[in-house]
Each structure stands twice: as structure tokens, then as C-alpha cells.
Design a protein around this motif. Structure first.
Motif, PDB file in Angstrom:
ATOM      1  N   ILE A  28     -15.004  -8.548   6.819  1.00 36.47           N
ATOM      2  CA  ILE A  28     -15.188  -8.223   8.236  1.00 36.47           C
ATOM      3  C   ILE A  28     -16.660  -8.288   8.615  1.00 36.47           C
ATOM      4  O   ILE A  28     -17.069  -7.791   9.657  1.00 36.47           O
ATOM      5  N   SER A  29     -17.446  -8.923   7.769  1.00 37.26           N
ATOM      6  CA  SER A  29     -18.880  -8.999   8.044  1.00 37.26           C
ATOM      7  C   SER A  29     -19.182  -9.834   9.288  1.00 37.26           C
ATOM      8  O   SER A  29     -20.260  -9.702   9.866  1.00 37.26           O
ATOM      9  N   ASN A  30     -18.253 -10.655   9.703  1.00 33.97           N
ATOM     10  CA  ASN A  30     -18.436 -11.454  10.919  1.00 33.97           C
ATOM     11  C   ASN A  30     -17.774 -10.833  12.140  1.00 33.97           C
ATOM     12  O   ASN A  30     -17.766 -11.444  13.219  1.00 33.97           O
ATOM     13  N   ASP A  31     -17.217  -9.641  11.963  1.00 31.76           N
ATOM     14  CA  ASP A  31     -16.517  -8.964  13.052  1.00 31.76           C
ATOM     15  C   ASP A  31     -17.328  -7.785  13.578  1.00 31.76           C
ATOM     16  O   ASP A  31     -18.009  -7.101  12.806  1.00 31.76           O
ATOM     17  N   HIS A  32     -17.220  -7.555  14.864  1.00 34.34           N
ATOM     18  CA  HIS A  32     -17.625  -6.261  15.394  1.00 34.34           C
ATOM     19  C   HIS A  32     -16.515  -5.281  15.010  1.00 34.34           C
ATOM     20  O   HIS A  32     -15.341  -5.662  14.931  1.00 34.34           O
ATOM     21  N   VAL A  33     -16.869  -4.045  14.774  1.00 38.72           N
ATOM     22  CA  VAL A  33     -15.859  -3.055  14.392  1.00 38.72           C
ATOM     23  C   VAL A  33     -16.005  -1.828  15.279  1.00 38.72           C
ATOM     24  O   VAL A  33     -17.124  -1.406  15.586  1.00 38.72           O
ATOM     25  N   ILE A  50     -19.798  -1.059  16.409  1.00 41.51           N
ATOM     26  CA  ILE A  50     -20.988  -1.565  15.733  1.00 41.51           C
ATOM     27  C   ILE A  50     -20.899  -3.079  15.668  1.00 41.51           C
ATOM     28  O   ILE A  50     -19.826  -3.649  15.484  1.00 41.51           O
ATOM     29  N   SER A  51     -22.029  -3.721  15.838  1.00 43.26           N
ATOM     30  CA  SER A  51     -22.077  -5.175  15.821  1.00 43.26           C
ATOM     31  C   SER A  51     -21.919  -5.714  14.406  1.00 43.26           C
ATOM     32  O   SER A  51     -21.970  -4.968  13.423  1.00 43.26           O
ATOM     33  N   ARG A  52     -21.761  -7.001  14.316  1.00 37.67           N
ATOM     34  CA  ARG A  52     -21.544  -7.636  13.012  1.00 37.67           C
ATOM     35  C   ARG A  52     -22.671  -7.320  12.041  1.00 37.67           C
ATOM     36  O   ARG A  52     -22.440  -7.028  10.873  1.00 37.67           O
ATOM     37  N   THR A  55     -26.887  -3.922  13.676  1.00 38.87           N
ATOM     38  CA  THR A  55     -28.116  -3.579  14.382  1.00 38.87           C
ATOM     39  C   THR A  55     -27.866  -2.988  15.760  1.00 38.87           C
ATOM     40  O   THR A  55     -28.756  -2.378  16.342  1.00 38.87           O
ATOM     41  N   ILE A  56     -26.655  -3.183  16.290  1.00 39.29           N
ATOM     42  CA  ILE A  56     -26.335  -2.656  17.617  1.00 39.29           C
ATOM     43  C   ILE A  56     -25.137  -1.735  17.496  1.00 39.29           C
ATOM     44  O   ILE A  56     -24.114  -2.092  16.916  1.00 39.29           O
ATOM     45  N   THR A  57     -25.275  -0.532  18.019  1.00 36.27           N
ATOM     46  CA  THR A  57     -24.178   0.431  18.001  1.00 36.27           C
ATOM     47  C   THR A  57     -23.987   1.027  19.386  1.00 36.27           C
ATOM     48  O   THR A  57     -24.934   1.100  20.182  1.00 36.27           O
ATOM     49  N   TYR A  58     -22.773   1.424  19.654  1.00 30.60           N
ATOM     50  CA  TYR A  58     -22.418   2.125  20.883  1.00 30.60           C
ATOM     51  C   TYR A  58     -21.577   3.329  20.499  1.00 30.60           C
ATOM     52  O   TYR A  58     -20.827   3.301  19.540  1.00 30.60           O
ATOM     53  N   SER A  70     -21.652   3.367  11.236  1.00 30.78           N
ATOM     54  CA  SER A  70     -22.471   2.542  10.353  1.00 30.78           C
ATOM     55  C   SER A  70     -21.543   1.626   9.564  1.00 30.78           C
ATOM     56  O   SER A  70     -20.328   1.829   9.530  1.00 30.78           O
ATOM     57  N   ARG A  71     -22.135   0.635   8.930  1.00 32.79           N
ATOM     58  CA  ARG A  71     -21.303  -0.280   8.154  1.00 32.79           C
ATOM     59  C   ARG A  71     -22.012  -0.713   6.893  1.00 32.79           C
ATOM     60  O   ARG A  71     -23.255  -0.733   6.839  1.00 32.79           O
TER      61      ARG A  71
END
Length: 119
Positions: A28-33, A50-52, A55-58, A70-71
Motif C-alpha cells: 500500500i506504499s502507493n496508496d493514500h490511507v 496520510i499521503s503515500r 509527508t502529508i496528513t489530515y 503515521s505509516r
């Protein structure tokens, strides 16, 4: 991809829980989760994403610290740290993956993990 959410349970108000979303079948490293929740009798709502790259979280608390996502792409997992929990946070929490290459959003969903916060 299969998503497995875990870490839910019963906690007292003010306590913390750490939810994990483990993916299998593919990376899932290419997925937003994202994490979503559905409380009894209510609509599903967004909690955090969290973005792929990570670096970007909401988060629904706008980064105030109650919900931190976090991922670890090497482990194919995403974690939701929840602090200062309140009874109104009681819900089934779901993780979902969003492949940007897909025309649809949130293509894959886990089965959910129940969080119960007692007062």
C-alpha cells in the motif's frame, strides 16, 4: 489488497489507544490511507488520512493531537494514535486505502475494529 484493522478495545475517558491497519496481498506504499469511523446510529465520518509518502496528513481535529496518523511502508502498516478519548469517540473504526491511479476513491476497506470509551 486486504486490510486488517486492529487495536480497538475498551478504554476509560481520557485514555489512549493505538489502532493498526495491516495490509496484505500487495503493497500500500502507493496508496493514500485513511481512517474512518461509524458510531451507532450515525453516518460514517472521516478521522484521519496520510499521503503515500507519509509527508502529508489530515485529521478531524486539525492536528491538535487527539488523532495522529503515521505509516511504515516497509511494514505495510498505518497506525492511528488516539489520545484523550471521549465517550463520543466510541465507534467502529475502519481503515481504507485510496489508489490515486483509480478513478474511484477509497477502493479498499478493512473490517473495522470497535473502540468503546467509557465515562
Amino acid at each position: 489488497v486486504q486490510l486488517q484493522a486492529s487495536g480497538g478495545g475498551l478504554v476509560q475517558a481520557g485514555g489512549s489507544l493505538r489502532l493498526s491497519c495491516a495490509a496484505s496481498g500487495r503493497t500500500i506504499s502507493n496508496d493514500h490511507v485513511g481512517w474512518f469511523r461509524r458510531a451507532p446510529g450515525k453516518e460514517r465520518e472521516f478521522v484521519a488520512a496520510i499521503s503515500r509518502s507519509g509527508t502529508i496528513t489530515y485529521s478531524k481535529d486539525s492536528g491538535k493531537g487527539q488523532f495522529t496518523i503515521s505509516r511504515d511502508n516497509a511494514k505495510n502498516t498505518v497506525v492511528l494514535q488516539m489520545n484523550n478519548l471521549k465517550p463520543e469517540d466510541t465507534a467502529v473504526y475502519y481503515c481504507a486505502a485510496d489508489n490515486p491511479a483509480s478513478v474511484s476513491r477509497w477502493d479498499y476497506w478493512g473490517q473495522g475494529t470497535l473502540v468503546t470509551v467509557s465515562s
